[in-house]
Write an enzyme that holds these catalytic residues in place. Structure first.
Site, PDB file in Angstrom:
ATOM      1  N   SER A  30      94.950 -24.530 -12.412  1.00 32.18           N
ATOM      2  CA  SER A  30      94.138 -24.029 -11.301  1.00 32.18           C
ATOM      3  C   SER A  30      92.940 -23.213 -11.795  1.00 32.18           C
ATOM      4  CB  SER A  30      95.005 -23.187 -10.362  1.00 32.18           C
ATOM      5  OG  SER A  30      95.630 -22.139 -11.068  1.00 32.18           O
ATOM      6  N   GLY A  82      93.262 -22.601 -19.580  1.00 27.89           N
ATOM      7  CA  GLY A  82      94.004 -21.454 -19.059  1.00 27.89           C
ATOM      8  C   GLY A  82      95.236 -21.170 -19.900  1.00 27.89           C
ATOM      9  N   ALA A  83      96.105 -20.298 -19.384  1.00 27.39           N
ATOM     10  CA  ALA A  83      97.359 -19.983 -20.085  1.00 27.39           C
ATOM     11  C   ALA A  83      98.372 -19.454 -19.080  1.00 27.39           C
ATOM     12  CB  ALA A  83      97.113 -18.926 -21.163  1.00 27.39           C
ATOM     13  N   GLU A 103      96.553 -30.687 -24.564  1.00 28.31           N
ATOM     14  CA  GLU A 103      95.825 -29.413 -24.680  1.00 28.31           C
ATOM     15  C   GLU A 103      95.816 -28.937 -26.132  1.00 28.31           C
ATOM     16  OE1 GLU A 103      96.746 -27.692 -20.199  1.00 28.31           O
ATOM     17  OE2 GLU A 103      98.039 -27.066 -21.838  1.00 28.31           O
TER      18      GLU A 103
HETATM   19  C1  5RP Z   1      98.799 -26.498 -18.127  1.00 26.11           C
HETATM   20  C2  5RP Z   1      98.566 -25.135 -18.666  1.00 26.11           C
HETATM   21  C3  5RP Z   1      97.790 -24.181 -17.824  1.00 26.11           C
HETATM   22  O1  5RP Z   1      96.721 -23.707 -18.556  1.00 26.11           O
HETATM   23  C4  5RP Z   1      98.663 -23.025 -17.429  1.00 26.11           C
HETATM   24  O2  5RP Z   1      99.823 -23.546 -16.780  1.00 26.11           O
HETATM   25  C5  5RP Z   1      97.918 -22.056 -16.513  1.00 26.11           C
HETATM   26  O3  5RP Z   1      97.746 -22.631 -15.265  1.00 26.11           O
HETATM   27  P1  5RP Z   1      96.939 -21.909 -14.103  1.00 26.11           P
HETATM   28  O4  5RP Z   1      95.519 -21.847 -14.532  1.00 26.11           O
HETATM   29  O5  5RP Z   1      97.162 -22.818 -12.907  1.00 26.11           O
HETATM   30  O6  5RP Z   1      97.536 -20.541 -13.887  1.00 26.11           O
HETATM   31  O7  5RP Z   1      98.964 -24.788 -19.748  1.00 26.11           O
HETATM   32  O8  5RP Z   1      99.607 -27.261 -18.981  1.00 26.11           O
END
Ligand code: 5RP
Length: 219
Positions: A30, A82-83, A103
């Site tokens: 997101s 993201g993370a 990723e």
């Molecule tokens: C997807 C990821 C995303 O970066 C992680 O889940 C963070 O998601 P969001 O930005 O929705 O909080 O690793 O595999």
């Protein structure tokens, strides 16, 4: 301020790292979706993007941003993602969206990795968020047993197949004091495709969205 608004702030701040006429590596989630929306405003200034997932590809295409193959485009100057958790060394847990393998490949193939997140993602010790591990389907039980031996509590992610046709085990109960060591150890279990720890290749900059603005953290 909502966490989504903080994610959007971080995503907007990442735009300044994008250089003219380059290909940008793009993560999944997101927060990244906000980045893709922001990137679409300057799409005429880049050559295109390398995508880490089918979901990201769809969003890039919806914005008419060219999606390129990493083999043709790489190495890349910039990767933005993201993370799920980040520590102050910019080591990360990723894979909440299940895209961890692609990723990790793009992060490894990029000169600079900018991580974008809202402030709730910053932790002292990684592991409260269950650690995603992508597994070859026939190795599911074997990998599960090996993870149990190492103190984790693996749970199969229900009704989920990765873009690579594999399964995800989400590993609970970990307090990850040495992320690089655990990354190596879990990666060495036969049947593991990727562990969602990004410690051997951490982020270079963490842009944290907060109600007061965006904080840029470096290791
Ligand atoms: C997807 C990821 C995303 O970066 C992680 O889940 C963070 O998601 P969001 O930005 O929705 O909080 O690793 O595999």
């Amino acid at each position: 301020m909502s966490s989504d608004e903080m994610k959007k702030r971080a995503a907007e701040a990442a735009l300044k790292y994008v250089e003219e006429n380059t290909v940008v590596g793009i993560g999944t989630g997101s927060t990244v979706n906000h980045f893709i929306d922001a990137l679409s405003r300057i799409k005429h200034r880049i050559e295109g993007a390398v995508s880490s997932s089918e979901a990201t590809t769809q969003r890039l295409k919806a914005h008419k941003i060219p999606v390129l193959d990493l083999n043709a485009a790489g190495p890349l100057p910039l990767y933005v993602d993201g993370a799920d958790e980040a520590n102050r060394h910019l080591q990360l847990i990723k894979g909440g969206g299940g895209a961890l393998t692609r990723e990790k490949i793009i992060a490894a193939a990029s000169d600079q990795f900018i991580c974008i997140a809202d402030q709730t993602k910053l932790v002292d010790v990684l592991g409260t968020f269950p650690l995603p591990v992508e597994v070859i389907p026939m190795a599911r039980s074997h990998v599960g047993r090996e993870l149990l031996k190492r103190g984790g509590q693996p749970v199969l992610r229900e009704n989920f197949i990765t873009d690579n046709g594999n399964l995800i085990l989400d590993v609970y109960n970990l307090r990850i004091l040495d992320p690089a060591k655990l990354e190596t150890e879990f990666n060495n279990i036969a049947g593991v495709v990727t562990v969602g720890l990004f410690a051997l290749r951490p982020a270079d900059v963490l842009l944290l969205g907060t109600p007061d603005g965006v904080q840029a953290l470096k290791p």
